[in-house]
Design a protein around this motif. Structure first.
Motif, short mmCIF file in Angstrom:
data_model
loop_
_atom_site.label_atom_id
_atom_site.label_comp_id
_atom_site.label_asym_id
_atom_site.label_seq_id
_atom_site.Cartn_x
_atom_site.Cartn_y
_atom_site.Cartn_z
N CYS A 150 4.16 -2.90 -19.33
CA CYS A 150 3.91 -2.26 -18.07
C CYS A 150 3.79 -2.93 -17.02
O CYS A 150 4.53 -2.57 -15.68
CB CYS A 150 2.30 -2.79 -18.41
N ALA A 151 4.34 -4.38 -16.68
CA ALA A 151 4.71 -5.15 -15.79
C ALA A 151 5.96 -4.71 -14.65
O ALA A 151 6.84 -4.59 -13.95
CB ALA A 151 4.62 -6.30 -15.85
N THR A 154 6.17 -1.12 -13.38
CA THR A 154 6.01 -1.06 -12.31
C THR A 154 6.52 -1.07 -10.89
O THR A 154 5.68 -1.42 -9.58
CB THR A 154 4.03 -1.72 -11.82
N GLN A 397 1.07 -1.79 -6.60
CA GLN A 397 1.22 -2.05 -7.60
C GLN A 397 0.60 -2.69 -8.68
O GLN A 397 0.17 -2.19 -10.12
CB GLN A 397 3.07 -3.04 -7.65
N THR A 398 -0.14 -3.67 -8.30
CA THR A 398 -1.11 -4.28 -8.76
C THR A 398 -2.48 -3.61 -9.27
O THR A 398 -2.81 -3.74 -10.24
CB THR A 398 -1.41 -4.77 -7.90
N LEU A 401 -1.85 -1.71 -12.33
CA LEU A 401 -1.87 -2.69 -13.64
C LEU A 401 -2.90 -3.26 -13.98
O LEU A 401 -3.52 -3.63 -15.44
CB LEU A 401 -1.07 -3.74 -13.47
N VAL A 429 -1.72 -7.45 -20.15
CA VAL A 429 -1.38 -7.18 -18.23
C VAL A 429 -1.86 -8.82 -17.85
O VAL A 429 -1.53 -8.69 -16.77
CB VAL A 429 -1.38 -6.21 -17.90
#
Length: 459
Positions: A150-151, A154, A397-398, A401, A429
């Motif tokens: 996931c990180a 993004t 982006q944060t 997530l 995450v």
């Protein structure tokens, strides 16, 4: 009551979106309905709507936006021609002997794929399909595996060259000129997409380094969660040097060529994107993966994504026009100017609102609807446009997530096996969200992280 109509317009658009209607038509439809109500009640000037054709022609004539379908084509071609899959296999073999090596490989490949594609959903889904089964089979903790995917997926929000930065750069440029004109500066300075690329480069690379540092930390203190590839599998991988040269260097060279030509001032983002699109086809041909069926599939996907972007831009233009017709920009300006804490308070509130909207809206809608409203006001307060653009990209982006509504989590949930629970994805995450928040605070504390490189190159 009349002065709060812009707020009702915004709330109404979000309500229609939550009902499940298409974003573009929700924005345009809500705007036109409120405009019709205002015209009938005498609270809205119909002449505002006469500007709609000019806005649409402005979108069609914007050469910067032509980079969007070209960058999409480049990323999808790299994905469909199996270049990304081969790159992941090679990087896994290269880092395999060390604990956490597979996770580091996923991070690096995710960075390259995210930079070339720039679409969070496409990157997360691709990495989920390619790497998640492999990581689980080799004994990775499901929380670590899903968190890394996931990180890294993004990263396309912040690593140039990406579609997010192209669109955001165009909007920030217009907002910066408007802010200067509002201040009586009739020969305004400009900010380009290349400036934003340079500004995002250092924070993006530091973020990747922080992800890798976290994986190394896990390898040292929790080695059972990130095991190395078994020796028998590594022994079966022959001629490693040749594999690295053939799989790693061409896509890295292509991304470097595209980014370098923009940052070096040799090409505009649109010209560099065309080089990337052609280069991706050449790589596919060299690997003998270029077929008519793949070309049709890539063109179909590119058309779908590009059409989505531009129809949302049309809807957002109509929405923002009606919002301004009701005096919404003046309302927002007064509100932000009167906040306690001055500029800091205004920036903090805008970042919080964008973060929360990221739960429900994609970056395209936020870039075209929210940023044009708040950016001119913030920039008129003396903020650096490059710093503001990078802060917004990192903030989004944060948001993508963060549980429970982060888009990246939903994308991975859609392709993850049933043995992976949603709660495992959420917990996976959390460490990366902490890294993101530290990065945001560091960028807020030291704006030079975003402004130093553009000033060095263009200053």
């Amino acid at each position: 009551m009349i002065e709060y109509l812009p707020l009702l317009l915004f709330v109404g658009a979000i309500f229609v979106l939550l009902l499940g209607y298409s974003v573009a038509f929700s924005l345009a439809g809500t705007g036109l309905i409120f405009a019709a109500i205002g015209i009938m009640t005498g609270h809205f000037e119909a002449s505002f709507l006469e500007a709609v054709p000019n806005r649409l022609f402005g979108i069609m004539n914007n050469s910067v936006l032509i980079a969007v379908p070209l960058f999409v084509f480049m990323g999808v071609m790299l994905e469909k021609s199996k270049i990304a899959e081969e790159l992941l296999d090679t990087m896994s073999a290269l880092f395999g002997p060390m604990r956490g090596g597979l996770g580091i490989s996923v991070t690096v490949v995710g960075m390259l794929l995210a930079a070339s594609t720039g679409i969070v959903g496409a990157t997360v889904v691709t990495m989920g399909l390619l790497s998640l089964p492999t990581m689980l089979r080799r004994g990775y903790d499901p929380k670590v595996a899903t968190g890394v995917i996931c990180a890294s997926g993004t990263l396309g929000q912040i690593i140039p060259p990406s579609i997010v930065l192209v669109l955001l750069g165009d909007v920030i440029s217009s907002a910066y000129q408007q802010a200067q004109l509002d201040q009586g500066i009739y020969s305004p300075e400009t900010v380009t997409v290349g400036d934003l690329f340079l500004g995002a480069l250092l924070p993006g690379l530091l973020l990747v380094a922080a992800y890798i540092a976290y994986l190394i930390f896990k390898a040292i203190f929790h080695p059972d969660t990130v095991p190395a590839i078994p020796k028998e599998e590594r022994d079966a991988m022959d001629n490693m040097f040749k594999r690295v040269i053939s799989a790693l260097l061409p896509p890295v060279f292509l991304v470097g060529l595209v980014l370098g030509s923009i940052l070096g001032g040799w090409a505009t983002p649109t010209e560099a994107a065309s080089v990337g699109a052609v280069g991706a086809m050449v790589l596919a041909m060299v690997r003998r993966c270029f077929t008519l069926s793949i070309l049709k599939e890539v063109m179909r996907t590119t058309t779908q994504v590009s059409s989505m972007v531009f129809i949302i831009l049309v809807g957002a233009s109509i929405f923002s026009l009606v919002f301004r017709g009701y005096g919404g920009d003046d309302l927002v300006r007064q509100f932000l100017s009167n906040l306690p804490g001055g500029v800091f308070g205004a920036v903090a509130l805008v970042m919080l609102v964008i973060f929360l909207l990221g739960f429900f809206l994609d970056f395209i809608e936020i870039t075209f609807v929210v940023v044009p409203i708040v950016a001119p006001i913030l920039l008129a307060m003396g903020l650096d446009p490059v710093w503001l653009g990078v802060m917004i990209a990192l903030n989004l982006q944060t948001s993508f997530l963060t549980p429970p509504f982060g888009f990246a989590l939903f994308y991975l949930r859609g392709v993850a096996p049933e043995s992976i629970s949603t709660m495992q994805i959420y917990r996976g995450v959390i460490p990366f969200i902490m890294i993101q928040l530290v990065a945001l605070m560091a960028l807020a504390q030291w704006p030079a992280l975003a402004t130093w490189l553009p000033n060095l190159v263009y200053g």
